[in-house]
Scaffold this active site. Structure first.
Site, PDB file in Angstrom:
ATOM      1  N   GLU A 101      56.567 -23.618  16.960  1.00 11.90           N
ATOM      2  CA  GLU A 101      55.889 -23.231  15.872  1.00 11.90           C
ATOM      3  C   GLU A 101      56.492 -23.736  14.518  1.00 11.90           C
ATOM      4  O   GLU A 101      55.849 -23.922  13.567  1.00 11.90           O
ATOM      5  CB  GLU A 101      55.334 -21.954  15.864  1.00 11.90           C
ATOM      6  CG  GLU A 101      54.268 -21.355  17.063  1.00 11.90           C
ATOM      7  CD  GLU A 101      54.847 -21.502  18.421  1.00 11.90           C
ATOM      8  OE1 GLU A 101      56.008 -21.280  18.562  1.00 11.90           O
ATOM      9  OE2 GLU A 101      54.184 -21.247  19.489  1.00 11.90           O
ATOM     10  N   HIS A 141      49.053 -10.500  22.874  1.00 17.52           N
ATOM     11  CA  HIS A 141      47.784 -11.556  22.526  1.00 17.52           C
ATOM     12  C   HIS A 141      46.621 -10.835  22.145  1.00 17.52           C
ATOM     13  O   HIS A 141      45.575 -11.006  22.388  1.00 17.52           O
ATOM     14  CB  HIS A 141      47.530 -12.150  23.966  1.00 17.52           C
ATOM     15  CG  HIS A 141      48.512 -13.004  24.775  1.00 17.52           C
ATOM     16  ND1 HIS A 141      49.612 -12.426  25.080  1.00 17.52           N
ATOM     17  CD2 HIS A 141      48.440 -14.365  24.891  1.00 17.52           C
ATOM     18  CE1 HIS A 141      50.307 -13.534  25.563  1.00 17.52           C
ATOM     19  NE2 HIS A 141      49.697 -14.429  25.625  1.00 17.52           N
TER      20      HIS A 141
END
Ligand SMILES: Cc1ncc(C[n+]2csc(CCOP(=O)(O)OP(=O)(O)O)c2C)c(N)n1
Ligand SMILES: [Mg+2]
Lengths: 325, 341
Positions: A60, A127
């Protein structure tokens, strides 16, 4: 007209912007021929090729940093973070490098970071997050979080066209659950920083955004039957946020409840409350209250998740308390 | 022929230029030390003493006519100068002047000009590797024959950003040269506590990229080695990790007396001073006369003195100028809430 889901609206927005502007390209994990973990980018690599829909390593920091470098050179990259929970891996480069680039160095840094956020999907602690508050405190970033199909499209298009870095939080609960008719060929662009009046009312203002707006609207129906008329503001943009719309509504209803899915301490509701105090304290007939998640990591079991996250009933109860105050 | 190559493809004039840039780096830094002692430098002062060949030789290997871009580190003042940054810009930055390239917002050599070919670093070590991935991606996407170059220190190579960045660049086969500056220390930490590899270039194998190594105190060797990596990148051969072996002969910054480095080590590296070595080589090989070098020295002193005189007494920026330009839109931060107090 075409009936499209929240998810398809995002994809259509991406496709339209890639068609109208060759500087737009996509980067992210598994977004190419696979189409992304939730299939938001499905078909886009076929349409635009592997140079404009780029599969990246699981890195990322690398792809958000690279997006900044490409943006400096005039591109308008859009990064997909597979789950927005993983954006924290790039927290440093995003807040230190990307967010400051215009201010400290006059660098063009038009880029978008988008990804699935939010709970109610039994995703567990990693999540399901709504990490908006972690980025709210960073001058130089913009944050949007659409609640409707129309705004899902309008805000992704606006984010791509914006000359500054924009975080686009897309609630995964909404992906396939809501649909709307969007006219073919209409260039839908939702202005960043402007709220939407989701429901008009007289007795109480509820400020919310993203998937939570739907629970607030549900609560408003229940309250209507009890004779309580609720005005619902869908903030849409969190940074910058539409202070004027909130103030106007407070002056009308004299009561405000802020409802968000993120945890309470240090959450967006605190900032909204402070602005109301600064701008229209004397118009209030009751303290500003908030309904938020409990201050815990988001647990997995349905019984636990449902307890921790705000539910329609919590909103109804808080609203009753406010009108009786 | 005056401009025929005499060594490493470099003509006499170019060899003189290399000397000029190294001398300018050192003289400008020495002037900054004087200003620092007079408390005219607002923040810290960072030296590249002993590393001028590393900075200048590597930057000189880029092609400025083709729009190559580098991203320097704090010890790459020389690289910035080669790319066209001027002494007065550097002086204004250090002294936080309103008319400096960042108008007092950023410090030292943290400033950019993409047209001249330098993208200023930020403090977070390693971050410029991913960012330069994006810059070189733009070259690739537009099919431009341009090359990017980014510096990392022996310390910065321990960061996650470096690892993610070099891996990303390798996978994408980006036209990027990564200069690993092995100067012995990261602040007070010796390289042995930073990494278990013997040489920084050894790390290249783990990323599947080409490796090069050179004596960082030999400006011609630095140039020649970097040039090879630049040409590889331009030809589509992808990333090269170039290790330059040198030594940081000053503390991390001026405040640091370098107590952790032995006198013997410093003396040994002083004997390998890159400018002294180059002067000997130039004169012994007949590439420059003492008189030619003295002319360059005089030119450098004149330029630095002139730059100092021109900006030393300039004002700092107005406080309220801090509020503009966080975003393109809105153009300035909110002042109303403050006025209402
Ligand atoms: C991510 C990060 N951590 C810590 C620092 C503080 N810091 C600045 S320079 C430095 C040492 C850098 O050493 P090296 O990379 O070898 O470069 P050199 O100073 O030797 O040129 C440290 C620890 C920083 N700037 N960034
Ligand atoms: Mg070092």
């Amino acid at each position: 007209m075409a009936l499209v889901t929240f998810l398809e609206a995002i994809r259509d927005g991406l496709r339209e912007e890639m068609e109208r502007d060759e500087r737009v390209f996509l980067m992210g994990e598994d977004i190419g021929s696979f189409g992304g973990a939730f299939k938001v980018t499905e078909g886009l690599q076929d349409r635009f090729g592997a140079e404009r829909v780029i599969d990246t390593p699981i890195a990322e920091t690398a792809f958000i940093g690279a997006a900044a470098g490409a943006a400096h050179m005039g591109f308008r990259p859009v990064c997909e973070v597979q789950f927005i929970d993983f954006l924290s891996c790039a927290y440093s480069i995003l807040t230190n490098y990307v967010a400051t680039a215009r201010y400290r160095a006059g660098l063009k840094t038009s880029l978008v970071v988008r990804g699935p956020s939010g709970g109610y999907v039994r995703g567990g602690p990693f999540h399901s997050q709504n990490p908006e508050a972690a980025y709210l405190h960073t001058p130089g970033l913009k944050i949007v979080a659409p609640a409707t199909v129309r705004d899902a499209k309008g805000l992704i298009k606006a984010a791509i066209r914006d000359d500054d870095p924009v975080l686009y939080f897309e609630h995964k609960y909404l992906y396939r659950r809501i649909k709307d008719d969007l006219p073919y060929g209409e260039d839908i662009v939702t202005p960043i920083g402007k709220a939407r009046l989701a429901r008009e009312g007289k007795h109480l203002t509820v400020v919310s955004w993203s998937a939570m707006v739907w629970k607030v609207l549900e609560a408003a129906e229940t309250l209507e039957k009890e004779g309580v008329s609720v005005e619902v503001i869908d903030l849409r943009s969190l940074l910058p946020f539409d202070e004027e719309s909130i103030v106007t509504s407070v002056k009308k209803t004299n009561r405000v409840l802020v409802v968000h899915e993120d945890t309470r301490t240090g959450g967006m509701a605190g900032e909204i409350t402070a602005r109301i105090n600064e701008r229209c304290f004397e118009w209030l007939d009751a303290p500003v209250r908030r309904v938020c998640a409990h201050d815990v990591p988001l647990p997995y079991a349905p019984t636990l998740e449902d307890f921790v996250l705000p539910q329609t009933d919590d909103i109804v109860k808080a609203a009753r308390w406010m009108v009786e105050y | 022929m005056a401009d025929a190559p005499v060594v490493a493809g470099l003509a006499r004039g170019q060899l003189h230029e290399l000397y000029y840039w190294m001398r300018l780096t050192r003289t400008l830094e020495e002037k900054l030390v004087a200003l620092y002692r007079q408390t005219k430098v607002v923040g810290g002062l960072f030296r590249s003493l002993g590393q001028e060949a590393d900075a200048v030789g590597s930057a000189y290997a880029l092609d400025r006519t083709r729009g190559d871009i580098l991203s320097p580190l704090i010890r790459n003042l020389g690289s910035m100068l080669v790319q066209g940054a001027t002494p007065i810009e550097v002086l204004r930055q250090y002294m936080a002047k309103a008319d400096g390239p960042t108008h007092g917002r950023e410090l030292n050599i943290h400033f950019n000009d993409l047209d001249r070919g330098f993208l200023g670093q930020t403090s977070h070590l390693g971050d410029m590797v991913p960012v330069m991935c994006g810059v070189t991606m733009s070259f690739k996407l537009r099919r431009e024959p341009r090359v990017g170059l980014v510096y990392v220190g022996d310390g910065a190579m321990s960061t996650g950003a470096f690892h993610e960045g070099i891996n990303f660049a390798a996978v994408q086969r980006l036209p990027l040269v990564i200069i690993a500056e092995n100067n012995g220390y990261a602040y007070s930490t010796p390289m042995a506590k930073q990494t278990a590899v013997r040489f920084l270039a050894d790390k290249a194998a783990g990323y599947g990229v080409a490796a090069e190594q050179a004596d960082g105190n030999d400006v011609v060797a630095v140039y020649e080695t970097t040039r090879r990596a630049v040409e590889r990148a331009r030809a589509g051969g992808g990333v090269t990790l170039v290790e330059l072996i040198t030594f940081r002969r000053k503390g991390h910054a001026e405040h640091d007396n370098q107590s952790y480095v032995t006198r013997e080590e410093l003396d040994a590296w002083e004997a390998r001073d890159p400018i002294d070595r180059y002067v000997r080589r130039l004169t012994e090989s007949g590439w420059a006369t003492a008189a030619e070098l003295a002319t360059i020295d005089a030119r450098v002193s004149g330029e630095v003195d002139q730059a100092v005189a021109a900006c030393e007494n300039e004002p700092l920026p107005e406080g309220a100028s801090a509020l503009t330009g966080v975003f393109a839109d809105p153009p300035a931060a909110d002042l109303e809430w403050y006025r209402r107090l």
